[in-house]
Design an enzyme around this catalytic site. Sequence first.
Site, PDB file in Angstrom:
ATOM      1  CB  CYS A 178     -20.119  16.172  -5.488  1.00 42.84           C
ATOM      2  SG  CYS A 178     -19.618  15.375  -3.695  1.00 42.84           S
TER       3      CYS A 178
ATOM      4  CD  GLU B  69     -18.497  10.825  -8.992  1.00 44.03           C
ATOM      5  OE1 GLU B  69     -19.631  10.355  -9.899  1.00 44.03           O
ATOM      6  OE2 GLU B  69     -18.548  12.116  -8.874  1.00 44.03           O
TER       7      GLU B  69
END
Length: 207
Positions: free
Chosen positions: A2, A105
Amino acid sequence: MCGRFTLTVNLEKIQEQLDVEEINLEDYKASYNIAPSQNILAVINDGENNRMGKLRWGLIPFWANDKNIGYKMINARAETVAEKGSFKHALKKRRCIIPADSFYEWKKVDGKKQPYRIYLKEQDVFEFAGLWEKWRDENDQNIFSCTIITTQANDFMSEIHNRMPVILHKKHHQQWMDPANQDPEDVVQLLQPIDSNAMTALLTRQE
């Protein structure tokens, strides 16, 4: 992993959802591009109340000789967090939650990376599982820093990336943050991928 996320809802909504009694903030601004090394919103429990303030994203272990180690510590893997020297102390005593309303992402397609913004379908705000630490620099100043815990991707996220941040269920917030609970096994079992059916994503250009 992340490496980017967003938080755009108003502060009052975050405070209400996380049952925050004390806020230690000089300012709060909505952001569509929260990045490592920035000071990010986080909530800890002091043994009695939930307190909200800011922590530097990129954990600096209390034993570190150089604060730049934090650039390598933006994430901790759920599978090894109880064993790694950088994180096991914080896992026992210094757990936090980090509010967000989406995260980014990148998916590799034909040699190129396509950015996705990932949300929860029915929650305006959700919470990453995090760890925090206090480190004293050469000027005798404290730096409070944090990391976001990641886990193996669920079925939904596996189409985009093989890792994802741990998103805690609300019913587990207090169990995760409780500083009196110093049993690693008890808290590690909370670090599971969220249900795929709760998630959705939008192919986008990062804002």
